[in-house]
Design a protein around this motif. Structure first.
Motif, PDB file in Angstrom:
ATOM      1  N   ARG A  21       0.851  -1.016  -0.172  1.00 47.74           N
ATOM      2  CA  ARG A  21       0.000   0.088  -0.078  1.00 47.74           C
ATOM      3  C   ARG A  21       0.784   1.322   0.039  1.00 47.74           C
ATOM      4  NH1 ARG A  21      -4.415  -2.474   4.164  1.00 47.74           N
ATOM      5  NH2 ARG A  21      -5.773  -3.017   2.508  1.00 47.74           N
ATOM      6  N   ILE A  22       2.023   1.176   0.724  1.00 52.29           N
ATOM      7  CA  ILE A  22       2.823   2.428   0.880  1.00 52.29           C
ATOM      8  C   ILE A  22       3.518   2.708  -0.540  1.00 52.29           C
ATOM      9  CG2 ILE A  22       4.711   3.237   2.049  1.00 52.29           C
ATOM     10  CD1 ILE A  22       3.834   2.129   4.568  1.00 52.29           C
ATOM     11  N   ILE A  27       3.882   5.516  -5.486  1.00 55.63           N
ATOM     12  CA  ILE A  27       3.796   5.690  -7.141  1.00 55.63           C
ATOM     13  C   ILE A  27       2.542   6.386  -7.571  1.00 55.63           C
ATOM     14  CG2 ILE A  27       3.592   4.196  -9.193  1.00 55.63           C
ATOM     15  CD1 ILE A  27       5.135   1.940  -7.684  1.00 55.63           C
ATOM     16  N   VAL A  28       1.337   6.184  -7.041  1.00 53.83           N
ATOM     17  CA  VAL A  28       0.369   6.767  -7.615  1.00 53.83           C
ATOM     18  C   VAL A  28       0.446   8.509  -7.301  1.00 53.83           C
ATOM     19  CG1 VAL A  28      -2.262   7.176  -7.288  1.00 53.83           C
ATOM     20  CG2 VAL A  28      -1.417   4.911  -7.503  1.00 53.83           C
ATOM     21  N   LEU A 145      -5.357  12.045  -8.136  1.00 48.98           N
ATOM     22  CA  LEU A 145      -4.508  10.968  -8.024  1.00 48.98           C
ATOM     23  C   LEU A 145      -3.483  11.259  -6.892  1.00 48.98           C
ATOM     24  CD1 LEU A 145      -3.370  10.117 -11.528  1.00 48.98           C
ATOM     25  CD2 LEU A 145      -4.460   8.850 -10.081  1.00 48.98           C
ATOM     26  N   ALA A 146      -2.963  12.493  -6.504  1.00 50.40           N
ATOM     27  CA  ALA A 146      -2.238  12.676  -5.572  1.00 50.40           C
ATOM     28  C   ALA A 146      -2.656  12.443  -4.306  1.00 50.40           C
ATOM     29  CB  ALA A 146      -1.665  14.101  -5.654  1.00 50.40           C
ATOM     30  N   CYS A 147      -4.149  12.880  -4.179  1.00 48.45           N
ATOM     31  CA  CYS A 147      -4.939  12.547  -2.840  1.00 48.45           C
ATOM     32  C   CYS A 147      -4.921  11.077  -2.662  1.00 48.45           C
ATOM     33  CB  CYS A 147      -6.275  13.170  -2.990  1.00 48.45           C
ATOM     34  SG  CYS A 147      -6.209  15.009  -2.958  1.00 48.45           S
ATOM     35  N   MET A 148      -5.391  10.339  -3.818  1.00 51.45           N
ATOM     36  CA  MET A 148      -5.239   8.788  -3.676  1.00 51.45           C
ATOM     37  C   MET A 148      -4.079   8.301  -3.284  1.00 51.45           C
ATOM     38  SD  MET A 148      -7.532   7.749  -6.989  1.00 51.45           S
ATOM     39  CE  MET A 148      -7.161   6.203  -6.979  1.00 51.45           C
ATOM     40  N   GLY A 149      -3.005   8.833  -3.799  1.00 56.76           N
ATOM     41  CA  GLY A 149      -1.575   8.132  -3.410  1.00 56.76           C
ATOM     42  C   GLY A 149      -1.362   8.490  -1.786  1.00 56.76           C
ATOM     43  N   VAL A 150      -1.562   9.565  -1.465  1.00 54.67           N
ATOM     44  CA  VAL A 150      -1.408   9.948  -0.024  1.00 54.67           C
ATOM     45  C   VAL A 150      -2.217   9.313   0.935  1.00 54.67           C
ATOM     46  CG1 VAL A 150      -1.814  11.726   1.893  1.00 54.67           C
ATOM     47  CG2 VAL A 150      -0.625  12.474  -0.312  1.00 54.67           C
ATOM     48  N   ILE A 154      -1.269   6.366   3.876  1.00 52.52           N
ATOM     49  CA  ILE A 154      -1.879   6.682   5.097  1.00 52.52           C
ATOM     50  C   ILE A 154      -2.318   5.225   5.804  1.00 52.52           C
ATOM     51  CG2 ILE A 154      -3.862   7.678   6.348  1.00 52.52           C
ATOM     52  CD1 ILE A 154      -3.239  10.332   4.963  1.00 52.52           C
ATOM     53  N   ASN A 155      -2.976   4.752   4.771  1.00 55.47           N
ATOM     54  CA  ASN A 155      -3.769   3.348   5.157  1.00 55.47           C
ATOM     55  C   ASN A 155      -2.452   2.261   5.346  1.00 55.47           C
ATOM     56  OD1 ASN A 155      -6.122   4.498   4.460  1.00 55.47           O
ATOM     57  ND2 ASN A 155      -6.476   3.350   2.536  1.00 55.47           N
ATOM     58  N   GLY A 156      -1.459   2.449   4.524  1.00 52.58           N
ATOM     59  CA  GLY A 156      -0.300   1.339   4.948  1.00 52.58           C
ATOM     60  C   GLY A 156       0.431   1.832   6.156  1.00 52.58           C
TER      61      GLY A 156
END
Length: 168
Positions: A21-22, A27-28, A145-150, A154-156
């Protein structure tokens, strides 16, 4: 393929879901930040104009791979998302086994159809939106995409904290 064999590959290399996830989030997020803040075009400089024209005259078209949509539709971030989702669903088992086997194939076909329709109508969309509209939409998608990556990162990190609580 990543959905079905992802956990086996992760097990061979000792990769945890948190790490996946991290890494997927980074990457995302990188793709999103690169879309949100595109590099200044060096091709726009007057010194480069003559060389660019020369290169265009000598450029041979290579049709082996056209990276129009591939880096973001089937890139490492997408694969990380698929493997992470598959692992989460595999652990929770919210649906019957036949649904878990059939749903990814159906979703893949549906997303492929939507992507095909979008790519086939790209010319009309560009004409409708214009250059500034395409630029604004690209920046908006980069931000998402940047928000999804962050959020993936966070989830990881939250998973790591839950798996390895601090002992005082």
């Amino acid at each position: 393929m990543a959905f079905y064999a992802g956990q086996a590959v992760m097990g061979v290399f000792g990769i945890t879901i948190s790490g996946l996830r991290i890494a997927g989030g980074l990457i995302v997020g990188f793709i999103g930040f690169r879309t949100l803040f595109p590099a200044d075009g060096a091709d726009d400089a007057p010194e480069v104009e003559h060389r660019s024209e020369e290169l265009l005259r000598n450029h041979k078209r290579d049709i082996a791979f056209i990276p129009l949509a591939m880096p973001t539709t089937a890139g490492p971030g997408t694969i990380a998302l698929l493997i992470g989702t598959a692992a989460t669903l595999h652990d929770e088992r919210p649906f019957s086994p036949w649904v878990m086997q059939l749903a990814p194939v159906l979703v893949f076909l549906l997303v492929s159809l939507i992507l095909l329709l979008c790519l086939r109508s790209a010319g009309a969309i560009i004409r409708l939106l214009g250059h500034s509209g395409v630029e604004a939409l690209s920046r908006l998608m980069g931000f998402l995409l940047a928000c999804m990556g962050v959020q993936f990162v966070i989830n990881g990190v939250v998973d790591i904290i839950q798996d390895y609580p601090l002992v005082n």
